[in-house]
Design a protein around this motif. Structure first.
Motif, mmCIF file in Angstrom:
data_model
loop_
_atom_site.group_PDB
_atom_site.id
_atom_site.type_symbol
_atom_site.label_atom_id
_atom_site.label_comp_id
_atom_site.label_asym_id
_atom_site.label_seq_id
_atom_site.Cartn_x
_atom_site.Cartn_y
_atom_site.Cartn_z
ATOM 1 N N CYS A 134 -5.520 2.663 -0.345
ATOM 2 C CA CYS A 134 -5.032 3.991 -0.711
ATOM 3 C C CYS A 134 -5.349 5.026 0.357
ATOM 4 O O CYS A 134 -4.662 6.026 0.466
ATOM 5 N N LEU A 148 -8.169 6.011 -9.352
ATOM 6 C CA LEU A 148 -7.032 5.170 -8.996
ATOM 7 C C LEU A 148 -7.165 4.631 -7.583
ATOM 8 O O LEU A 148 -6.922 3.456 -7.325
ATOM 9 N N SER A 196 -1.638 -4.673 -2.902
ATOM 10 C CA SER A 196 -0.532 -3.933 -3.510
ATOM 11 C C SER A 196 0.245 -4.767 -4.510
ATOM 12 O O SER A 196 0.766 -4.248 -5.494
ATOM 13 N N LEU A 255 -1.657 -4.579 -7.748
ATOM 14 C CA LEU A 255 -1.626 -3.241 -8.327
ATOM 15 C C LEU A 255 -0.221 -2.849 -8.770
ATOM 16 O O LEU A 255 -0.050 -2.144 -9.752
ATOM 17 N N ARG A 265 1.732 -0.731 -7.434
ATOM 18 C CA ARG A 265 1.885 0.722 -7.399
ATOM 19 C C ARG A 265 3.317 1.095 -7.064
ATOM 20 O O ARG A 265 4.001 0.388 -6.332
ATOM 21 N N HIS A 285 5.822 4.605 -5.918
ATOM 22 C CA HIS A 285 5.801 5.956 -5.365
ATOM 23 C C HIS A 285 6.863 6.777 -6.074
ATOM 24 O O HIS A 285 8.034 6.379 -6.105
ATOM 25 N N TYR A 311 -1.825 7.848 -13.016
ATOM 26 C CA TYR A 311 -1.221 8.483 -11.853
ATOM 27 C C TYR A 311 -2.288 9.009 -10.896
ATOM 28 O O TYR A 311 -3.391 9.364 -11.310
ATOM 29 N N CYS A 330 1.308 8.373 -6.863
ATOM 30 C CA CYS A 330 1.237 6.929 -7.064
ATOM 31 C C CYS A 330 1.127 6.666 -8.564
ATOM 32 O O CYS A 330 0.513 7.450 -9.292
ATOM 33 N N ILE A 374 0.428 3.379 -11.438
ATOM 34 C CA ILE A 374 0.147 1.982 -11.773
ATOM 35 C C ILE A 374 0.439 1.792 -13.255
ATOM 36 O O ILE A 374 -0.137 2.485 -14.098
#
Length: 246
Positions: free
Chosen positions: A16, A28, A38, A41, A43, A45, A65, A119, A121
């Motif tokens: 991150c 986060l 990644s 996760l 994640r 955008h 977030y 971000c 998740i």
């Protein structure tokens, strides 16, 4: 009422800290620093424009977030339908994690005040990660606890300090993130993302009190207000005023 937002591609970075918005102690951001990649996760955008809502009070929590850029207001509504800003989320800070951990619906709405990138998740991924990795779960919980401590410290400031200091603190905080500064001078020109009424709610006072405080700051030549535009002739002097014992 429909949620509004633009969901982009998953972020490809594995740490991150490389995204430009991460905060060392963010709950986060801490997941990626725990060694998770990644793919685990998942994640994504997301980008939101001013006035859009990320979620509404009473919505189910679908994830956590972290704000990369922009400014988010967390609002709560009372039984009479009056809305008040209870928290300003700034870049590097996580939000939505309390509802996630408590397995509750969101207790407030998240509204975009300045165009924001964040971000996200999904809840299902977080549940799986935390259930299968106890050490990560402990680190995540500790980071959340630190986030909540910071909120408590801010609450203490807004309930124990004079309104003048609360307003100065908010202006200095916003200035750090969003101001356009004149080169070679200590002057700051700042466009406030909040109305006078919202400013009052954010620092725990009444609109008429903040109006008197603004007038006093102008008389002392520490800040000048015109609509939402604020000119701070010297940020150093405003900082000194905030740190003074008066």
């Amino acid at each position: 009422m429909n949620k509004m937002g633009i969901e982009g591609k998953p972020i490809s970075v594995t740490k991150c800290g490389t995204c430009g918005g991460g905060k060392e102690d963010s709950s986060l951001c801490g997941l990626a620093r725990s060694g998770l990649n990644s793919d685990n996760l998942q994640r994504s955008h997301r980008t939101y424009d001013v006035g859009q809502n990320i979620y509404f009070e009473g919505d189910n929590c679908d994830g956590v977030y972290c704000l990369k850029a922009g400014l988010i207001a967390i609002r709560k509504t009372d039984v009479n339908g009056n809305s008040a800003v209870v928290r300003l989320v700034q870049p590097g800070e996580a939000f939505g994690h309390r509802s996630f951990l408590a397995n509750e619906k969101h207790a407030g709405s998240a509204e975009v005040l300045v165009k924001s990138k964040l971000c996200f998740i999904p809840k299902a991924n977080l549940d799986t990660i935390l259930a299968s990795s106890p050490d990560v779960a402990v680190r995540f919980t500790r980071r959340v606890a630190r986030d909540l401590r910071e909120i408590e410290e801010l609450y203490l400031l807004t309930t124990t300090q004079p309104v003048r200091k609360r307003l100065a603190h908010l202006l200095l905080n916003l200035r750090t993130r969003y101001a356009d500064e004149d080169d070679g001078t200590d002057e700051t020109i700042l466009e406030l993302p909040l109305s006078r009424q919202e400013l009052a709610a954010a620092i725990g006072t009444r609109p008429e009190t903040i109006a008197r405080t603004i007038k006093k700051l102008e008389e002392d030549k520490l800040a000048f207000f015109k609509g939402r535009m604020v000119t701070i002739p010297s940020t150093a002097l405003l900082q000194e005023d905030f740190e003074s014992d008066d």
